[in-house]
Design an enzyme around this catalytic site. Structure first.
Site, PDB file in Angstrom:
ATOM      1  N   ASN A 113      -1.005   2.618 -15.676  1.00 60.23           N
ATOM      2  CA  ASN A 113      -1.061   0.922 -15.600  1.00 60.23           C
ATOM      3  C   ASN A 113      -0.502   0.366 -16.883  1.00 60.23           C
ATOM      4  OD1 ASN A 113      -2.760   1.530 -13.734  1.00 60.23           O
ATOM      5  ND2 ASN A 113      -4.440   1.984 -14.503  1.00 60.23           N
ATOM      6  N   HIS A 127      -0.004  -3.212 -16.372  1.00 63.03           N
ATOM      7  CA  HIS A 127      -0.930  -4.237 -15.544  1.00 63.03           C
ATOM      8  C   HIS A 127      -2.091  -4.720 -15.616  1.00 63.03           C
ATOM      9  CE1 HIS A 127       2.403  -1.870 -13.094  1.00 63.03           C
ATOM     10  NE2 HIS A 127       2.621  -2.272 -12.044  1.00 63.03           N
ATOM     11  N   ARG A 165     -10.528   5.802  11.127  1.00 65.90           N
ATOM     12  CA  ARG A 165     -10.878   6.432  10.475  1.00 65.90           C
ATOM     13  C   ARG A 165      -9.328   7.225   9.504  1.00 65.90           C
ATOM     14  NH1 ARG A 165     -15.306   7.884  13.431  1.00 65.90           N
ATOM     15  NH2 ARG A 165     -17.412   6.170  13.172  1.00 65.90           N
ATOM     16  N   HIS A 200      -0.879  -7.653 -13.627  1.00 71.40           N
ATOM     17  CA  HIS A 200      -2.048  -8.152 -12.760  1.00 71.40           C
ATOM     18  C   HIS A 200      -2.553 -10.402 -13.077  1.00 71.40           C
ATOM     19  CE1 HIS A 200      -2.539  -4.128 -10.489  1.00 71.40           C
ATOM     20  NE2 HIS A 200      -0.467  -4.680 -10.090  1.00 71.40           N
ATOM     21  N   GLU A 206      -6.910   8.690 -10.125  1.00 70.80           N
ATOM     22  CA  GLU A 206      -7.063   8.731 -11.254  1.00 70.80           C
ATOM     23  C   GLU A 206      -8.452   8.448 -11.953  1.00 70.80           C
ATOM     24  OE1 GLU A 206      -4.881   4.918 -10.726  1.00 70.80           O
ATOM     25  OE2 GLU A 206      -6.469   3.679 -11.978  1.00 70.80           O
ATOM     26  N   ARG A 233      -3.161   9.623 -15.281  1.00 69.55           N
ATOM     27  CA  ARG A 233      -2.661   8.508 -13.925  1.00 69.55           C
ATOM     28  C   ARG A 233      -3.067   7.460 -14.726  1.00 69.55           C
ATOM     29  NH1 ARG A 233      -2.747   8.850  -7.117  1.00 69.55           N
ATOM     30  NH2 ARG A 233      -1.497   6.519  -7.218  1.00 69.55           N
ATOM     31  N   LYS A 287       7.210  10.552 -11.588  1.00 71.33           N
ATOM     32  CA  LYS A 287       5.987   9.198 -11.295  1.00 71.33           C
ATOM     33  C   LYS A 287       4.808  10.609 -10.523  1.00 71.33           C
ATOM     34  CE  LYS A 287       3.251   6.915  -8.413  1.00 71.33           C
ATOM     35  NZ  LYS A 287       2.730   5.166  -8.236  1.00 71.33           N
ATOM     36  N   LYS A 291      -2.031   4.916  -3.417  1.00 70.07           N
ATOM     37  CA  LYS A 291      -2.628   3.704  -3.061  1.00 70.07           C
ATOM     38  C   LYS A 291      -2.321   3.544  -2.202  1.00 70.07           C
ATOM     39  CE  LYS A 291      -3.737   3.660  -8.471  1.00 70.07           C
ATOM     40  NZ  LYS A 291      -3.108   2.932 -10.066  1.00 70.07           N
ATOM     41  N   GLU A 310       9.791  -1.041 -13.119  1.00 69.20           N
ATOM     42  CA  GLU A 310       9.393  -0.451 -12.974  1.00 69.20           C
ATOM     43  C   GLU A 310       8.931   0.995 -13.940  1.00 69.20           C
ATOM     44  OE1 GLU A 310       5.272  -0.513 -12.595  1.00 69.20           O
ATOM     45  OE2 GLU A 310       5.233  -1.828 -11.019  1.00 69.20           O
ATOM     46  N   HIS A 333       6.171  -8.924  -8.382  1.00 66.00           N
ATOM     47  CA  HIS A 333       5.249  -7.782  -9.577  1.00 66.00           C
ATOM     48  C   HIS A 333       5.847  -7.085 -11.013  1.00 66.00           C
ATOM     49  CE1 HIS A 333       2.419  -4.918  -9.465  1.00 66.00           C
ATOM     50  NE2 HIS A 333       3.291  -4.118  -9.673  1.00 66.00           N
TER      51      HIS A 333
HETATM   52  N1  LIG Z   1       1.106   1.836  -3.979  1.00 63.44           N
HETATM   53  C1  LIG Z   1       1.186   1.758  -5.640  1.00 63.44           C
HETATM   54  O1  LIG Z   1       1.272   2.914  -5.822  1.00 63.44           O
HETATM   55  C2  LIG Z   1       2.388   0.794  -5.710  1.00 63.44           C
HETATM   56  C3  LIG Z   1       2.808   0.478  -6.640  1.00 63.44           C
HETATM   57  C4  LIG Z   1       3.778  -0.486  -7.332  1.00 63.44           C
HETATM   58  C5  LIG Z   1       3.445  -1.488  -6.939  1.00 63.44           C
HETATM   59  N2  LIG Z   1       3.144  -1.504  -5.243  1.00 63.44           N
HETATM   60  C6  LIG Z   1       2.866  -2.840  -4.619  1.00 63.44           C
HETATM   61  O2  LIG Z   1       4.088  -3.099  -4.448  1.00 63.44           O
HETATM   62  C7  LIG Z   1       4.226  -4.442  -4.510  1.00 63.44           C
HETATM   63  C8  LIG Z   1       5.401  -4.901  -5.052  1.00 63.44           C
HETATM   64  O3  LIG Z   1       6.676  -3.887  -3.997  1.00 63.44           O
HETATM   65  P1  LIG Z   1       8.110  -4.125  -3.203  1.00 63.44           P
HETATM   66  O4  LIG Z   1       9.064  -4.901  -4.718  1.00 63.44           O
HETATM   67  O5  LIG Z   1       8.784  -3.719  -2.915  1.00 63.44           O
HETATM   68  O6  LIG Z   1       7.837  -5.466  -2.604  1.00 63.44           O
HETATM   69  P2  LIG Z   1       8.857  -6.140  -1.197  1.00 63.44           P
HETATM   70  O7  LIG Z   1       7.583  -5.034  -0.156  1.00 63.44           O
HETATM   71  O8  LIG Z   1       7.345  -7.525  -0.785  1.00 63.44           O
HETATM   72  O9  LIG Z   1       9.746  -6.151  -1.178  1.00 63.44           O
HETATM   73  C9  LIG Z   1      10.458  -7.413  -1.796  1.00 63.44           C
HETATM   74  C10 LIG Z   1      11.299  -8.081  -0.806  1.00 63.44           C
HETATM   75  O10 LIG Z   1      12.797  -7.427  -0.636  1.00 63.44           O
HETATM   76  C11 LIG Z   1      12.950  -7.548   1.076  1.00 63.44           C
HETATM   77  N3  LIG Z   1      13.855  -6.485   1.197  1.00 63.44           N
HETATM   78  C12 LIG Z   1      12.894  -4.856   1.694  1.00 63.44           C
HETATM   79  N4  LIG Z   1      13.749  -3.516   0.576  1.00 63.44           N
HETATM   80  C13 LIG Z   1      14.809  -4.293   1.479  1.00 63.44           C
HETATM   81  C14 LIG Z   1      16.371  -4.442   1.316  1.00 63.44           C
HETATM   82  N5  LIG Z   1      16.706  -2.521   2.243  1.00 63.44           N
HETATM   83  N6  LIG Z   1      17.631  -5.036   1.590  1.00 63.44           N
HETATM   84  C15 LIG Z   1      17.020  -5.706   1.653  1.00 63.44           C
HETATM   85  N7  LIG Z   1      15.838  -6.640   1.677  1.00 63.44           N
HETATM   86  C16 LIG Z   1      15.041  -5.876   1.815  1.00 63.44           C
HETATM   87  C17 LIG Z   1      11.611  -7.600   1.389  1.00 63.44           C
HETATM   88  O11 LIG Z   1      11.575  -8.473   2.696  1.00 63.44           O
HETATM   89  C18 LIG Z   1      11.030  -8.370   0.528  1.00 63.44           C
HETATM   90  O12 LIG Z   1      11.277  -9.821   0.401  1.00 63.44           O
HETATM   91  C19 LIG Z   1       2.612  -5.591  -5.083  1.00 63.44           C
HETATM   92  O13 LIG Z   1       2.235  -5.508  -3.642  1.00 63.44           O
HETATM   93  C20 LIG Z   1       2.669  -3.863  -5.721  1.00 63.44           C
HETATM   94  O14 LIG Z   1       1.255  -4.233  -5.963  1.00 63.44           O
HETATM   95  C21 LIG Z   1       2.084  -0.749  -5.620  1.00 63.44           C
HETATM   96 ZN   LIG Z   2       3.046  -1.802 -10.625  1.00 59.26          ZN
END
Ligand SMILES: NC(=O)c1ccc[n+]([C@@H]2O[C@H](COP(=O)([O-])OP(=O)(O)OC[C@H]3O[C@@H](n4cnc5c(N)ncnc54)[C@H](O)[C@@H]3O)[C@@H](O)[C@H]2O)c1
Ligand SMILES: [Zn+2]
Length: 369
Positions: free
Chosen positions: A249, A252, A122, A256, A241, A245, A231, A144, A186, A268
């Site tokens: 979006n 997005h 939980r 999305h 949100e 906040r 941010k 999030k 972003e 993304h």
């Molecule tokens: N929670 C939130 O508020 C929020 C905000 C924006 C995006 N997101 C989410 O984040 C995700 C995208 O995140 P992302 O772009 O980081 O993708 P990801 O986590 O897939 O990372 C991208 C790639 O880079 C590699 N990688 C990570 N760090 C590395 C490093 N230091 N050196 C070499 N390789 C590395 C990973 O293995 C992966 O292959 C999406 O799912 C999106 O929806 C969430």
């Molecule tokens: Zn995003």
């Protein structure tokens, strides 16, 4: 937001600290233990990041070596299946209520491990240790968490604020170019929605930041600090949100939809870049923004090597249809966060969520091609 991310105390957001500093990955032990006490630590990472950084993080926390749980890298792992596997493995390994999860990786690991932490027993504390630019400036901040489903992105999840965020920009040295670009998308979004100064800075620096030969540590540190501040200041004013906040979006709703239609085969940030272009056109067509706004956003996106047009393989009708499963749809009406100008969002009186007629969205999609 009190404090600054590089002061000893970092930024404080909803009672938790966000620390930014080169070398923190190897030097976060004291801060981390001060936050999670003697909880048992489980590191969740992916199969690209774990071999690079898990041993260093484990060494930094000291004491008995934390168990490392690894998922396959990439968006395809942000699923209920991986959530089930991880929680089963935690239980099988005897982890209990006294667990703290360390999410070491990009936004995929952060969102998934955060959701594991939100639900395991939980809810146990999560410490975000982001290793992509996108995760450092966006995904790790704001609480999030969640997973994707076939119907769309992030449709199952929870708010679970990290107990601590540890950001070491030197971990970006190994980040592939495509993911630098994705993170910069972003960053540009943060500029458009909240800061003309940051947008202007990115117009000058985005090109060199996405280029391995052009970037330097000081510029990257500046980018990460400013972005974390931006941010955090937006999230601080609207934890769950309910209004402000929602400006985050921007890009997005369309982004999305494209990401879902690509079966998560596109990054993304790239999808958000295209989404920002289409949504800026929506704002212009709806008479909310100056007709020149899309062009000024396009210039910065193109400088960063980001795409600005919808994939030719996706029809505008298909993209429009895919927006309907978005979380931002209310009673079947899809809502958008739309800019008035750089640094100013429209619809403050409507909680920054603007319903747009299908005809305008379709016209904007066509105009963006
Ligand atoms: N929670 C939130 O508020 C929020 C905000 C924006 C995006 N997101 C989410 O984040 C995700 C995208 O995140 P992302 O772009 O980081 O993708 P990801 O986590 O897939 O990372 C991208 C790639 O880079 C590699 N990688 C990570 N760090 C590395 C490093 N230091 N050196 C070499 N390789 C590395 C990973 O293995 C992966 O292959 C999406 O799912 C999106 O929806 C969430
Ligand atoms: Zn995003």
């Amino acid at each position: 937001v009190p404090g600054s991310p590089d002061s000893p105390d970092g930024i404080t957001l909803h009672g938790s600290r966000i620390c930014v500093g080169a070398g923190l990955l190897d030097a976060c032990g004291v801060t981390l233990r001060a936050t999670v006490g003697d909880r048992r630590l489980a590191i969740i990472s992916d199969d690209i990041v774990a071999p690079l950084y898990a041993a260093r993080l484990a060494a930094a926390v000291g004491g008995p070596a934390p168990r490392v749980f690894v998922i396959p890298a990439g968006e395809a792992s942000k699923t209920r299946m991986q959530w089930a596997r991880l929680t089963d493995e935690l239980l099988a390994a005897g982890f209990g209520r006294d667990t703290a999860i360390l999410a070491l990786g990009g936004g995929v690991v952060g969102d998934l491990a955060g959701f594991v932490a939100a639900t395991f027993m939980r809810g146990v504390p999560v410490v975000q240790v982001p290793t992509t630019l996108l995760a450092m400036i966006d995904a790790s901040i704001g609480g999030k968490t969640g997973v994707d489903t076939r119907a769309g992105k992030n449709l199952v999840g929870a708010f679970h604020h990290p107990a601590l965020v540890i950001i070491d920009p030197s971990a970006l040295r190994t980040l592939p170019a495509a993911h630098w670009r994705s993170g910069v998308a972003e960053a540009i979004k943060h500029g458009v929605v909240a800061s003309p100064a940051e947008f202007g800075w990115l117009a000058d620096h985005a090109g060199s930041i996405v280029n391995a030969e052009g970037r330097d540590d000081a510029t990257v540190m500046h980018l990460v600090r400013e972005q974390v501040r931006l941010k955090a200041s937006i999230v601080a004013r609207d934890e769950r949100e309910s209004g402000l906040r929602k400006v985050l979006n921007f890009g997005h709703t369309i982004g999305h939809a494209i990401e879902t239609l690509s079966d998560f085969g596109r990054f993304h940030g790239e999808c958000v870049a295209i989404g920002m272009m289409v949504e800026a056109r929506i704002a212009a067509l709806a008479g909310l923004a100056d007709a020149a706004l899309p062009e000024s956003i396009a210039r910065v996106l193109l400088a960063a090597g980001l795409p600005t047009t919808p994939p030719p393989s996706m029809s505008s009708a298909a993209i429009l249809e895919a927006t309907r499963t978005d979380k931002k749809a209310r009673g079947g009406v899809v809502e958008y966060a739309l800019p008035r100008a750089i640094g100013a969002m429209a619809g403050a009186d409507r909680g920054y969520a603007i319903a747009v007629a299908d005809g305008i969205v379709a016209a904007a999609l066509e105009a963006a091609r």
